[in-house]
Every structure is written in structure tokens, then in C-alpha cells.
Design an enzyme around this catalytic site. Structure first.
Site, mmCIF file in Angstrom:
data_model
loop_
_atom_site.group_PDB
_atom_site.id
_atom_site.type_symbol
_atom_site.label_atom_id
_atom_site.label_comp_id
_atom_site.label_asym_id
_atom_site.label_seq_id
_atom_site.Cartn_x
_atom_site.Cartn_y
_atom_site.Cartn_z
ATOM 1 N N HIS A 105 46.401 31.874 41.111
ATOM 2 C CA HIS A 105 45.345 31.424 40.256
ATOM 3 C C HIS A 105 44.282 31.803 41.755
ATOM 4 C CE1 HIS A 105 45.221 27.357 41.393
ATOM 5 N NE2 HIS A 105 43.532 27.789 41.016
ATOM 6 N N HIS A 107 40.026 32.675 41.635
ATOM 7 C CA HIS A 107 38.878 31.793 41.155
ATOM 8 C C HIS A 107 37.417 32.965 41.260
ATOM 9 C CE1 HIS A 107 38.996 27.590 41.268
ATOM 10 N NE2 HIS A 107 40.422 28.051 42.158
#
Length: 144
Positions: A105, A107
Site C-alpha cells: 500500500h 500512503h
């Protein structure tokens, strides 16, 4: 040293399967973007590949390319939605690198000049606040 195998029960895998809720901002065939429930700034968004990968070290090239393209879309929308002065993009790999959830992932965090990035407190943000931020980003995406 070999990294541990991908865990199909990580929180992002559960979100992708619809087993846990999220505040979705964007979705395409290869990625989703959701609000971070513990944001370090207003509009803090996570971009996640739909295909399983633990992190940058094992992700397929086509998946990381899709994640970067989506992160760019989200960053552009955040600049509009939050009248941001800039964007911080973070991505962590393995525990020693700061990774906490072992599904790749990225940010994407809108930033304002002179305002420091908030600390990671471990406390969840108000759901209504996240809903509002997601809506602002979705509206900005429509203008791109």
C-alpha cells in the site's frame, strides 16, 4: 533472507473481499484507493493493488505500475480537494522498514506549507470526517 508468505487474512485483503468496510475514494480493475482510518493529515489516502503482494519486494511490475498511476491520480485530486501545497507519498517494506500491514500500500497525503505531518497515534478518525474527505477527493477526481 526470505520474506514470510503473503497472508490472505491481512486487513487489506479483507477489505478487498468486502469483509471489512472502508471509505473508498477510487477503484479501477487493478487498484483501489481508500481513506486511511488513522490519518496523519486531512485527506490521507491509501492506494492498494487488488492482486496479492506483500510489498514492493514481491509485487508484479504491472501491479506496481497501476498503483503508481492511481497514486498520481489521487495526489492530483488531493491538490484540488484540499487546496494543498504539496503531497507526501510514503511506502514501507517489511517491519524493519516501517511496514505494519503486509499487503502493498502507498500512503498519499496532502500537505500544507508550514503544517507538520501529524503523528501516527493509532487512534481512528471520526467516520463522518473520513466520509467528507472521501467525497471531496471523488469530486476532484471528476474534474481531472
Amino acid at each position: 533472507m526470505t520474506a514470510p508468505a503473503y497472508d490472505n487474512d491481512n486487513i487489506f485483503a479483507k477489505i478487498l473481499r468486502g469483509e471489512l468496510p472502508s471509505h473508498k475514494v477510487y477503484e479501477d480493475d487493478m487498484t483501489i484507493a481508500i481513506m486511511d482510518i488513522m490519518p496523519r493529515a486531512d485527506g490521507h489516502t491509501l492506494v492498494i493493488p487488488k492482486n496479492p503482494s506483500r510489498n514492493l519486494l514481491d509485487v508484479a511490475p504491472e501491479d506496481i505500475n497501476a498503483v503508481v498511476a492511481t497514486a498520481q491520480k489521487i495526489a492530483r485530486a488531493q491538490m484540488i480537494a484540499f487546496e494543498a501545497d504539496g503531497v507526501t507519498v510514503n511506502q514501507f517494506n517489511e517491519a524493519a522498514g516501517g511496514q505494519v500491514i503486509f499487503h502493498l500500500h502507498v500512503h498519499v497525503i496532502p500537505r500544507m506549507e508550514g503544517i507538520p505531518l501529524g503523528p501516527h497515534t493509532g487512534e481512528m478518525a471520526d467516520g463522518d470526517l473520513l466520509v467528507g474527505h472521501a467525497e471531496k477527493i471523488r469530486k476532484a477526481l471528476e474534474t481531472l
